[in-house]
Design a protein around this motif. Structure first.
Motif, PDB file in Angstrom:
ATOM      1  N   ASP A 118     106.866  26.935 -10.326  1.00 36.70           N
ATOM      2  CA  ASP A 118     107.036  26.079  -9.146  1.00 36.70           C
ATOM      3  C   ASP A 118     108.310  26.373  -8.362  1.00 36.70           C
ATOM      4  O   ASP A 118     108.315  26.324  -7.128  1.00 36.70           O
ATOM      5  N   ARG A 154      95.847  29.637   9.129  1.00 41.10           N
ATOM      6  CA  ARG A 154      97.162  29.245   8.640  1.00 41.10           C
ATOM      7  C   ARG A 154      98.141  30.412   8.682  1.00 41.10           C
ATOM      8  O   ARG A 154      99.313  30.242   9.061  1.00 41.10           O
ATOM      9  N   GLU A 169     102.732  28.339   1.557  1.00 40.22           N
ATOM     10  CA  GLU A 169     101.607  28.401   0.615  1.00 40.22           C
ATOM     11  C   GLU A 169     101.034  29.803   0.463  1.00 40.22           C
ATOM     12  O   GLU A 169     100.333  30.086  -0.505  1.00 40.22           O
ATOM     13  N   GLU A 170     101.311  30.666   1.422  1.00 39.88           N
ATOM     14  CA  GLU A 170     100.785  32.037   1.369  1.00 39.88           C
ATOM     15  C   GLU A 170     101.703  32.991   0.603  1.00 39.88           C
ATOM     16  O   GLU A 170     101.366  34.156   0.396  1.00 39.88           O
TER      17      GLU A 170
END
Length: 232
Positions: A118, A154, A169-170
């Motif tokens: 994370d 996106r 997120e990519e």
């Protein structure tokens, strides 16, 4: 077209580390010194055209992207950017620790995490946001080179907002070792790279530093001009 010089904020393994030597030898280029290196015979045995196989990542040096290459926005200087790197590194933050493996990603081969961590995309997102004021706006030509018609909605939004489609997120952490390979060629090369990587016995990799890379002109390779340990 984007002007030069260009700068990028990358993760690069320390110059005295086995991982740094592993990547530099395979790319035939040391981004710390700017020196060309002989290719390992093992790589040449598997792919006699190893120079071409490794040509794309060689230009950038062995790294993982945190803030993609950019020309400086008007009024910003290299000294300003170095000061910002030092300030960013001085902020206490978690140090992502990954279990590194060598695998295929989008057709090329790279060192990647075996499982998601994370803190890693958070570190990358922080870099994207913090250093964006230094980024000159994309020209129409630069945007077209990214082939926005082939990107998701996106990714196109991120390209227009942040100058690079593979953020937030990519984002996918990867330290690239080859250009894109078709499936038939990929197998033997992947096996060879995994064997070389296994010899490092590197079970954990701590992403604990940032490095500032610079490209002087379109024909030049990126070189490291500064590095900063991240505060805990």
């Amino acid at each position: 077209m984007t002007g030069f010089p260009r700068y990028a904020i990358y993760f690069a393994a320390g110059s005295d580390s086995a991982l740094c030597r592993f990547g530099a030898e395979l790319l035939g280029y040391d981004a710390y010194t700017g020196d060309e290196l002989p290719f390992p015979q093992q790589a040449l045995h598997v792919a006699t055209d190893w120079r071409e196989v490794s040509a794309d990542p060689r230009k950038y040096g062995f790294h993982a992207t945190l803030k993609a290459p950019m020309a400086l926005s008007p009024g910003k200087t290299e000294a300003d950017l170095k000061a910002a790197c030092a300030a960013f590194a001085a902020e206490a933050r978690p140090h992502p620790v990954i279990s590194p493996i060598v695998d295929s990603i989008s057709g090329f081969i790279a060192v990647i995490p075996a499982a998601p961590v994370d803190a890693l995309p958070q570190l990358a997102a922080d870099c994207v946001r913090e250093f964006d004021p230094f980024r000159a706006a994309l020209t129409a030509e630069d945007r077209a080179r990214r082939k926005p018609e082939k990107l998701s909605e996106r990714q196109r939004d991120y390209l227009d907002r942040w100058g690079y489609p593979y953020v937030m997120e990519e984002f996918r952490f990867h330290m690239t070792l080859t250009g894109r390979l078709d499936a038939e060629r990929r197998g033997p090369i992947l096996q060879m790279l995994r064997e070389r990587f296994a010899a490092l016995k590197l079970d954990a990799l701590t992403v604990d530093r940032i490095a500032l890379f610079k490209q002087d002109n379109a024909k030049a390779r990126f070189r490291i001009i500064g590095e900063w340990a991240l505060a805990r």
